[in-house]
Design an enzyme around this catalytic site. Sequence first.
Site, PDB file in Angstrom:
ATOM      1  N   SER A   1      11.479  13.198 -74.352  1.00 35.68           N
ATOM      2  CA  SER A   1      11.744  11.794 -74.637  1.00 35.68           C
ATOM      3  C   SER A   1      10.656  11.118 -75.450  1.00 35.68           C
ATOM      4  O   SER A   1      10.900  10.087 -76.080  1.00 35.68           O
ATOM      5  CB  SER A   1      11.949  11.019 -73.328  1.00 35.68           C
ATOM      6  OG  SER A   1      10.820  11.174 -72.486  1.00 35.68           O
TER       7      SER A   1
ATOM      8  N   HIS B   1       7.097   4.768 -72.047  1.00 36.01           N
ATOM      9  CA  HIS B   1       7.491   5.554 -73.203  1.00 36.01           C
ATOM     10  C   HIS B   1       7.125   4.842 -74.504  1.00 36.01           C
ATOM     11  O   HIS B   1       6.918   3.630 -74.524  1.00 36.01           O
ATOM     12  CB  HIS B   1       8.997   5.829 -73.179  1.00 36.01           C
ATOM     13  CG  HIS B   1       9.375   6.940 -72.269  1.00 36.01           C
ATOM     14  ND1 HIS B   1       9.397   6.802 -70.908  1.00 36.01           N
ATOM     15  CD2 HIS B   1       9.714   8.229 -72.521  1.00 36.01           C
ATOM     16  CE1 HIS B   1       9.747   7.954 -70.360  1.00 36.01           C
ATOM     17  NE2 HIS B   1       9.933   8.840 -71.323  1.00 36.01           N
TER      18      HIS B   1
END
Length: 311
Positions: free
Chosen positions: A58, A289
Amino acid sequence: MRSRRSLAAAVSVLVAVLCGLASSITTTAAASESADRTSTHRSQQTRGWTHYVALGDSYTSGPLIPLQRLDPLGCLRSTQNYPSLVALRLGRTVLTDASCAGADTGDMTERQKITLGYHRPQFDVLRPDTDLVTIGIGGNDYGVFGSIIGTCPGLRDADPSGNPCQEHFTVDGVDTLTEAIQNTRRDVEAVLDGVRERSPEATILLIGYPRIAPPTGTCTDILPFADGDYAWLNDIEETLNAALATAAAGNDATTFIDTYPASLGHDACSEHAWIQGQHLNPIGAAHYHPNRWGMEGVAEVILDHLGERGW
């Protein structure tokens, strides 16, 4: 890198809403005729790139960064992730982006369970004529990253000025996450060998992970870790990047691209953060993230290595 594979399921509903507004765009540039192939990998940098493959987790795919692609939805892959930005800047390059949220090294050769089905093994997209491969993998192996962000925030209140998470993962004087990372190194070495076998003409770039926490200070509203665990988090991430660098050094077709130095001053606590903190942004980035600016920063480091400057 993923907190947990279940994060993909948790955010997929939000992504579906966003994707209703997005077309299934790809940011790959049109292919053009390439110059004659030379016998060395380095010479490719002087003639351009024709088939670029991106593999990874990711931190490569870019969950919740608009616009999200639909192929497949469960991989949470952005049209503005660093592979897409690199391919756009290279100009005459066809990108095949196989990155997928939640992936680990095993998902290079085995299909990956995702929301609404499975994602094919990432190695399936490699071809003999692939001439550039980027790989961002390793953070999910042995649950290292997921263990940290799934455990550490919950331990802060018990010892806010100490290092309760480091103590939690230390058994008989051994940091179990540091120990696990040594196994990750061996797994990544096997991945690099697999890429070389399938795409023998490719230059391979192993992409490191950007900084999450600041070198000093805290921002517990953004990174809810105990004060002493900030330094430990940096140590874990540096250990992971060092393991990746060692894996790359053992493969003569691979170069490690260290994004950690470039991300100094862009940690989750900073004003110009490359990393989202604990709060998910449904139209910007998954928690813990990279955001769009983080993807641009990583792309710039890669392009700088390839000699493609001047955004």
